[in-house]
Scaffold this motif. Structure first.
Motif, PDB file in Angstrom:
ATOM      1  N   GLU A 160       0.817  -1.211   0.000  1.00  0.00           N
ATOM      2  CA  GLU A 160       0.000   0.000   0.000  1.00  0.00           C
ATOM      3  C   GLU A 160       0.853   1.263   0.000  1.00  0.00           C
ATOM      4  N   LEU A 161       1.975   1.240   0.698  1.00  0.00           N
ATOM      5  CA  LEU A 161       2.799   2.445   0.800  1.00  0.00           C
ATOM      6  C   LEU A 161       3.726   2.625  -0.396  1.00  0.00           C
ATOM      7  N   PHE A 162       4.311   1.516  -0.849  1.00  0.00           N
ATOM      8  CA  PHE A 162       5.381   1.639  -1.825  1.00  0.00           C
ATOM      9  C   PHE A 162       5.104   0.942  -3.148  1.00  0.00           C
ATOM     10  N   GLU A 163       3.994   0.224  -3.254  1.00  0.00           N
ATOM     11  CA  GLU A 163       3.676  -0.553  -4.448  1.00  0.00           C
ATOM     12  C   GLU A 163       4.849  -1.464  -4.785  1.00  0.00           C
ATOM     13  N   GLY A 164       5.441  -1.308  -5.972  1.00  0.00           N
ATOM     14  CA  GLY A 164       6.501  -2.229  -6.380  1.00  0.00           C
ATOM     15  C   GLY A 164       7.896  -1.702  -6.177  1.00  0.00           C
ATOM     16  N   SER A 165       8.042  -0.547  -5.506  1.00  0.00           N
ATOM     17  CA  SER A 165       9.377   0.036  -5.379  1.00  0.00           C
ATOM     18  C   SER A 165      10.171  -0.562  -4.240  1.00  0.00           C
ATOM     19  N   ILE A 166       9.521  -1.240  -3.313  1.00  0.00           N
ATOM     20  CA  ILE A 166      10.220  -1.833  -2.184  1.00  0.00           C
ATOM     21  C   ILE A 166      10.166  -3.344  -2.324  1.00  0.00           C
ATOM     22  N   PRO A 167      11.307  -4.030  -2.303  1.00  0.00           N
ATOM     23  CA  PRO A 167      11.288  -5.491  -2.413  1.00  0.00           C
ATOM     24  C   PRO A 167      10.710  -6.113  -1.153  1.00  0.00           C
ATOM     25  N   GLN A 168      10.078  -7.267  -1.323  1.00  0.00           N
ATOM     26  CA  GLN A 168       9.513  -7.983  -0.194  1.00  0.00           C
ATOM     27  C   GLN A 168      10.630  -8.706   0.529  1.00  0.00           C
ATOM     28  N   VAL A 169      10.827  -8.367   1.803  1.00  0.00           N
ATOM     29  CA  VAL A 169      11.930  -8.926   2.577  1.00  0.00           C
ATOM     30  C   VAL A 169      11.523 -10.289   3.081  1.00  0.00           C
ATOM     31  N   SER A 170      12.371 -11.281   2.890  1.00  0.00           N
ATOM     32  CA  SER A 170      12.143 -12.617   3.401  1.00  0.00           C
ATOM     33  C   SER A 170      13.107 -12.859   4.544  1.00  0.00           C
ATOM     34  N   PRO A 171      12.619 -12.992   5.799  1.00  0.00           N
ATOM     35  CA  PRO A 171      13.527 -13.218   6.921  1.00  0.00           C
ATOM     36  C   PRO A 171      14.296 -14.506   6.734  1.00  0.00           C
TER      37      PRO A 171
END
Length: 598
Positions: A160-171
């Motif tokens: 919602e905040l960044f759409e596709g500009s922030i990668p999804q972090v996988s712990p």
């Protein structure tokens, strides 16, 4: 009190305060913050200070004729100016100034939102992390559900905040089950995203600086990020072209992609009944961690040692028969042969008896041990016994000799024995916190594992993976550790939070069941290799010391010091497995059937 002190306390000025004001003129005249001069008629002049003068900073005599109203007006202007200007060196104890306005628009200039979001604590959980590090209760269902909800919230918030500009972090600690929740591509699981090296960026830019506005305050007249926001409704030959997925028509507060994430069906865990379908009273069932008094044979008959007697419960007929009663001795272990109706009984005096359960007669008695026999294990015609005298005996029941091989390795009581019949390996656990693996009938152990810090009684070989051995530790250890006996290494471990009394692998699925002691006395079904809980069953009031599985692998029976045996329908049937009436599945046994062994 001076004028500044009165004003700071909010006191109103009145004509009766003329004398205190005249006495405190020095404080007003010497104020270094008086930068807004009063009118010429009301201007105050300060005399220069002289060395040795006792009237340093006092008002001159020409200011004595100034009226009270002029002083009051000057003070009010000074106080108003001090409230308006910002003082960088203000005291930290001063209360935060209250801003009165109809709205507040935050400024994000100079803030690196991408880096700030990535610096959130692990998993991006909305919960506030505790200052004191606590043991992670991986073995609790509500913990796993909370973590899954936190990961979903974090994914939705990023989208919602960044759409596709922030990668999804996988712990890094995410299990394979959790990785399915990640909706990003595998190449997007790192922060910062893959791109040109930092050296190719201008020196005045941060590599993680967002390259677009976070909020938009004007209606665009063209498509943005693939979402059409037209200035007018598109027309076609057949009328208006209404795209219900377009955000301009959406009534939801979140984007269409986030709606799909929230509405996507979740894979529900397998339903497991929380209550036993049958309970048997078992008087004199010993509350001893080092004994093994319950075993379920291939003939679908349950053998139980109670005091000095052995009883059999038939799962097809629900009838109970007494097999034998020892004279001046106690039963310390029972074990059925893999195929057949023979059952081995270990006694408190170190004897091993073999009985024909169908004909209810004793076939032979074997000696060798000098103390109680707490563990028994079959491998076709080889019967292995472990005792408190720290020794292990291999016995060939076809030979006349009482034993054929003696193994010495443990320094305290041997309380766990399990054969891997496919590979011909024997696992033994003792009160010396050691787990040993013996190859066939070898006199020396193939592997010695010293990972546990408490007695090792719970031992189980996986029927789904070659050389995979699970072992559980006692109260001081509380862990389930998985070993690779092919390479002699530790594969995985998990802290269960309580004493591990028994382990058993499911015959039909890659799951393992464990029984525990203090404090919940629970039975837990785990999914391997993720070690996520499928079910946690409670009901026993004492530690669950005994565990056995039905021949079809669908039902487990547990026994405890509360002198009860509880039957749980926990595992599903194998693909293509037909359900037979009266089989150990338990569904064919009426719920109102209650029995008493003995």
């Amino acid at each position: 009190m001076g004028v500044n002190g009165d004003v700071s306390n909010g006191a109103a000025l009145s004509p009766t305060m003329k004398r205190p004001i005249q006495e405190s003129h020095s404080a007003v005249g010497a104020s270094p913050r008086l930068s807004t001069p009063p009118p010429q008629s009301e201007r105050l002049r300060v005399e220069p200070s002289h060395a040795g003068s006792s009237r340093n900073g006092r008002l001159s005599s020409r200011s004595t004729d100034i009226g009270l109203d002029a002083v009051d007006s000057a003070l009010r202007r000074e106080i108003g100016r001090q409230h308006r200007e910002s003082t960088p060196g203000a005291s930290p104890s001063r209360k935060r100034q209250r801003i009165n306005g109809d709205r507040f628009i935050p400024t994000r200039s100079g803030q690196d939102l991408q880096a700030s979001f990535s610096l959130l604590h692990e998993d991006g959980s909305p919960a506030t992390p505790s200052r004191q590090k606590k043991r992670t209760p991986h073995g609790e269902l509500h913990y796993q559900r909370t973590e899954e909800a936190n990961r979903t919230f974090s994914t939705l918030l990023r989208a919602e905040l960044f759409e596709g500009s922030i990668p999804q972090v996988s712990p890094p600690t995410m299990s394979p089950e959790h990785n399915r929740l990640s909706h990003g591509h595998a190449t997007r699981s790192h922060t910062p995203p893959n791109g040109p090296p930092p050296s190719s960026l201008p020196s005045n830019l941060t590599p993680s600086t967002p390259h677009k506005n976070l909020f938009s305050y004007m209606s665009p007249r063209h498509n943005i990020a693939g979402h059409p926001t037209p200035s007018r409704t598109p027309q076609s030959r057949h009328g208006p072209n209404l795209d219900t997925r377009s955000e301009v028509y959406s009534l939801s507060p979140v984007r269409y992609g986030s709606q799909q994430l929230l509405l996507s069906p979740r894979r529900q865990p397998r339903a497991v009944s929380k209550v036993p379908y049958k309970v048997l009273d078992a008087p004199e069932l010993a509350d001893d961690f080092y004994l093994n008094l319950v075993d379920w044979g291939n003939a679908n008959v349950l053998g139980v040692g109670l005091g000095s007697s052995v009883y059999m419960w038939n799962a097809q007929t629900s009838r109970v028969n007494k097999l034998c009663t020892l004279e001046d001795d106690t039963v310390t272990s029972v074990s059925w042969i893999q195929k057949g109706t023979h059952i081995a009984i270990g006694t408190g005096k170190g004897l091993v008896q073999i009985w024909d359960a169908e004909r209810q007669r004793r076939l032979r008695t074997m000696v060798g041990h000098t103390n109680r026999v707490g563990a028994l294990a079959w491998n076709t015609h080889i019967l292995t016994s472990g005792s408190r005298d720290r020794s292990i005996y291999h016995r060939d029941v076809r030979a006349p000799d009482p034993w054929m091989r003696k193994l010495v390795g443990h320094k305290q009581e041997v309380c766990g024995l399990k054969w891997n019949c496919e590979d011909g390996q024997l696992a033994s656990g003792g009160n010396d916190n050691k787990l040993m693996v013996w190859d066939k009938l070898s006199d020396s152990p193939l592997w010695k594992f010293s990972d546990h810090t408490a007695a090792v009684k719970a031992i189980a070989w996986s029927p789904h993976q070659r050389g995979l051995l699970a072992s559980g530790g006692g109260t001081a250890d509380r862990r389930i550790i998985f070993h690779d006996t092919v390479r002699g290494t530790v594969v995985n471990e998990i802290d269960t939070g309580s004493q591990v009394c028994n382990l058993a692998w499911s015959k039909n699925s890659n799951e393992i069941v464990s029984t525990h002691g203090y404090s919940q006395n629970q039975i837990v079904v785990w999914k391997y290799p993720s070690m996520t809980q499928v079910a946690s069953l409670t009901g026993h009031t004492y530690r669950v010391l005994y565990l056995a599985m039905s021949p079809d692998g669908r039902v487990v029976v547990t026994g405890a010091g509360d002198e009860t045996l509880r039957f749980w329908n926990v595992f599903g049937k194998r693909p293509g497995q037909m359900r037979e009436d009266g089989e150990g599945g338990g569904g064919s046994i009426r719920l109102q059937d209650w029995g008493v062994i003995r």
